[in-house]
Motif scaffolding. Structure first.
Motif, mmCIF file in Angstrom:
data_model
loop_
_atom_site.group_PDB
_atom_site.id
_atom_site.type_symbol
_atom_site.label_atom_id
_atom_site.label_comp_id
_atom_site.label_asym_id
_atom_site.label_seq_id
_atom_site.Cartn_x
_atom_site.Cartn_y
_atom_site.Cartn_z
ATOM 1 N N GLN A 39 72.364 57.824 117.497
ATOM 2 C CA GLN A 39 72.403 57.530 116.074
ATOM 3 C C GLN A 39 72.321 56.027 115.868
ATOM 4 O O GLN A 39 73.201 55.287 116.321
ATOM 5 N N ALA A 40 71.261 55.611 115.217
ATOM 6 C CA ALA A 40 71.080 54.211 114.859
ATOM 7 C C ALA A 40 71.702 53.979 113.479
ATOM 8 O O ALA A 40 71.822 54.913 112.692
ATOM 9 N N PRO A 41 72.064 52.738 113.174
ATOM 10 C CA PRO A 41 72.665 52.446 111.871
ATOM 11 C C PRO A 41 71.777 52.903 110.726
ATOM 12 O O PRO A 41 70.575 52.620 110.709
ATOM 13 N N GLY A 42 72.361 53.624 109.786
ATOM 14 C CA GLY A 42 71.628 54.081 108.622
ATOM 15 C C GLY A 42 70.721 55.270 108.862
ATOM 16 O O GLY A 42 69.979 55.676 107.959
ATOM 17 N N LYS A 43 70.769 55.836 110.064
ATOM 18 C CA LYS A 43 69.898 56.968 110.385
ATOM 19 C C LYS A 43 70.720 58.192 110.779
ATOM 20 O O LYS A 43 71.896 58.085 111.120
ATOM 21 N N GLU A 44 70.063 59.341 110.736
ATOM 22 C CA GLU A 44 70.704 60.579 111.149
ATOM 23 C C GLU A 44 70.837 60.611 112.673
ATOM 24 O O GLU A 44 70.052 59.990 113.401
ATOM 25 N N ARG A 45 71.837 61.365 113.135
ATOM 26 C CA ARG A 45 71.959 61.577 114.576
ATOM 27 C C ARG A 45 70.834 62.494 115.023
ATOM 28 O O ARG A 45 70.605 63.550 114.431
ATOM 29 N N GLU A 46 70.136 62.090 116.088
ATOM 30 C CA GLU A 46 68.983 62.850 116.549
ATOM 31 C C GLU A 46 69.123 63.246 118.005
ATOM 32 O O GLU A 46 69.707 62.512 118.812
ATOM 33 N N GLY A 47 68.577 64.398 118.330
ATOM 34 C CA GLY A 47 68.580 64.855 119.710
ATOM 35 C C GLY A 47 67.594 64.070 120.546
ATOM 36 O O GLY A 47 66.456 63.845 120.131
ATOM 37 N N VAL A 48 68.023 63.652 121.724
ATOM 38 C CA VAL A 48 67.192 62.866 122.621
ATOM 39 C C VAL A 48 66.725 63.711 123.803
ATOM 40 O O VAL A 48 65.535 63.722 124.128
ATOM 41 N N ALA A 49 67.660 64.397 124.446
ATOM 42 C CA ALA A 49 67.333 65.193 125.624
ATOM 43 C C ALA A 49 68.388 66.265 125.814
ATOM 44 O O ALA A 49 69.555 66.061 125.481
ATOM 45 N N ALA A 50 67.964 67.397 126.365
ATOM 46 C CA ALA A 50 68.883 68.501 126.620
ATOM 47 C C ALA A 50 68.531 69.150 127.947
ATOM 48 O O ALA A 50 67.382 69.083 128.400
ATOM 49 N N ILE A 51 69.542 69.805 128.545
ATOM 50 C CA ILE A 51 69.331 70.455 129.831
ATOM 51 C C ILE A 51 70.133 71.745 129.873
ATOM 52 O O ILE A 51 71.245 71.820 129.334
ATOM 53 N N LYS A 52 69.541 72.778 130.514
ATOM 54 C CA LYS A 52 70.217 74.061 130.586
ATOM 55 C C LYS A 52 70.068 74.659 131.983
ATOM 56 O O LYS A 52 68.954 74.940 132.407
ATOM 57 N N PRO A 53 71.170 74.834 132.695
ATOM 58 C CA PRO A 53 71.118 75.591 133.943
ATOM 59 C C PRO A 53 70.795 77.050 133.644
ATOM 60 O O PRO A 53 70.818 77.449 132.473
ATOM 61 N N PRO A 54 70.546 77.914 134.614
ATOM 62 C CA PRO A 54 70.543 77.569 136.028
ATOM 63 C C PRO A 54 69.250 76.950 136.516
ATOM 64 O O PRO A 54 69.239 76.292 137.542
ATOM 65 N N GLY A 55 68.165 77.140 135.758
ATOM 66 C CA GLY A 55 66.901 76.566 136.173
ATOM 67 C C GLY A 55 66.782 75.107 135.824
ATOM 68 O O GLY A 55 65.800 74.461 136.176
ATOM 69 N N MET A 83 67.483 56.043 131.532
ATOM 70 C CA MET A 83 66.602 55.503 130.499
ATOM 71 C C MET A 83 65.819 54.331 131.078
ATOM 72 O O MET A 83 66.411 53.314 131.463
ATOM 73 N N ASN A 84 64.520 54.495 131.157
ATOM 74 C CA ASN A 84 63.638 53.453 131.680
ATOM 75 C C ASN A 84 62.718 52.949 130.583
ATOM 76 O O ASN A 84 62.505 53.609 129.570
ATOM 77 N N ASN A 85 62.149 51.773 130.827
ATOM 78 C CA ASN A 85 61.203 51.181 129.880
ATOM 79 C C ASN A 85 61.769 51.211 128.457
ATOM 80 O O ASN A 85 61.102 51.650 127.520
ATOM 81 N N LEU A 86 62.983 50.724 128.321
ATOM 82 C CA LEU A 86 63.655 50.766 127.022
ATOM 83 C C LEU A 86 62.944 49.892 126.002
ATOM 84 O O LEU A 86 62.367 48.841 126.333
ATOM 85 N N ARG A 87 63.013 50.333 124.758
ATOM 86 C CA ARG A 87 62.377 49.639 123.640
ATOM 87 C C ARG A 87 63.439 49.273 122.606
ATOM 88 O O ARG A 87 64.483 49.935 122.535
ATOM 89 N N PRO A 88 63.178 48.279 121.771
ATOM 90 C CA PRO A 88 64.160 47.932 120.729
ATOM 91 C C PRO A 88 64.519 49.116 119.839
ATOM 92 O O PRO A 88 65.679 49.231 119.397
ATOM 93 N N GLU A 89 63.581 50.021 119.610
ATOM 94 C CA GLU A 89 63.856 51.175 118.757
ATOM 95 C C GLU A 89 64.761 52.206 119.429
ATOM 96 O O GLU A 89 65.188 53.168 118.783
ATOM 97 N N ASP A 90 65.077 52.016 120.697
ATOM 98 C CA ASP A 90 66.050 52.876 121.370
ATOM 99 C C ASP A 90 67.489 52.434 121.094
ATOM 100 O O ASP A 90 68.431 53.127 121.490
ATOM 101 N N THR A 91 67.640 51.307 120.432
ATOM 102 C CA THR A 91 68.973 50.813 120.112
ATOM 103 C C THR A 91 69.723 51.805 119.234
ATOM 104 O O THR A 91 69.237 52.204 118.179
ATOM 105 N N ALA A 92 70.896 52.225 119.683
ATOM 106 C CA ALA A 92 71.679 53.237 118.970
ATOM 107 C C ALA A 92 72.989 53.480 119.701
ATOM 108 O O ALA A 92 73.173 53.030 120.836
ATOM 109 N N MET A 93 73.867 54.224 119.063
ATOM 110 C CA MET A 93 75.030 54.780 119.740
ATOM 111 C C MET A 93 74.578 56.101 120.354
ATOM 112 O O MET A 93 73.983 56.930 119.651
#
Length: 127
Positions: A39-55, A83-93
């Protein structure tokens, strides 16, 4: 009681890398989704990545595909986000999330599907 604690955030220059960790104590749903949101300032919380076992199926937001990698160590009950090749737009909590609910892949990056959350770790990327 489920407790989730993130670590690994910090300040980096554009192009740099960070690895976030999330230690999940008391979380016993080893077959359910876990995810990272941000969640960046002034923006909605957004999903970045998810993972589900067992596969260990993984899901990514388009904005981070090819740059971020989510992984999970069930033995340690720990979730990671490389997180690789980070960009300024990745700035967030950044928040880790887990769910006691069982849902399909369509819900992987939807905030409402997760009912356990960490307190967040700040990532700041400068240009």
């Amino acid at each position: 009681q489920v407790q989730m604690v993130e670590s690994g955030g910090g300040s980096v220059q554009a192009g740099g890398s960070l690895r976030l960790s999330c230690a999940a104590s008391g979380y016993t749903y080893s077959s359910n989704f876990m995810a990272w949101f941000r969640q960046a300032p002034g923006k909605e919380r957004e999903g970045v990545a998810a993972i589900k076992p067992p596969g260990r199926s993984t899901y990514y937001a388009d904005s981070v595909k090819g740059r971020f990698t989510i992984s999970r160590d069930n033995a340690k009950n720990t979730l990671y986000l490389q997180m690789n090749n980070l960009r300024p737009e990745d700035t967030a909590m950044y928040y880790c999330a887990a769910s006691s609910r069982f849902f399909g892949s369509a819900g992987a990056l939807l905030r409402g599907q997760y009912n356990f959350w960490g307190q967040g770790t700040q990532v700041t990327v400068s240009s």
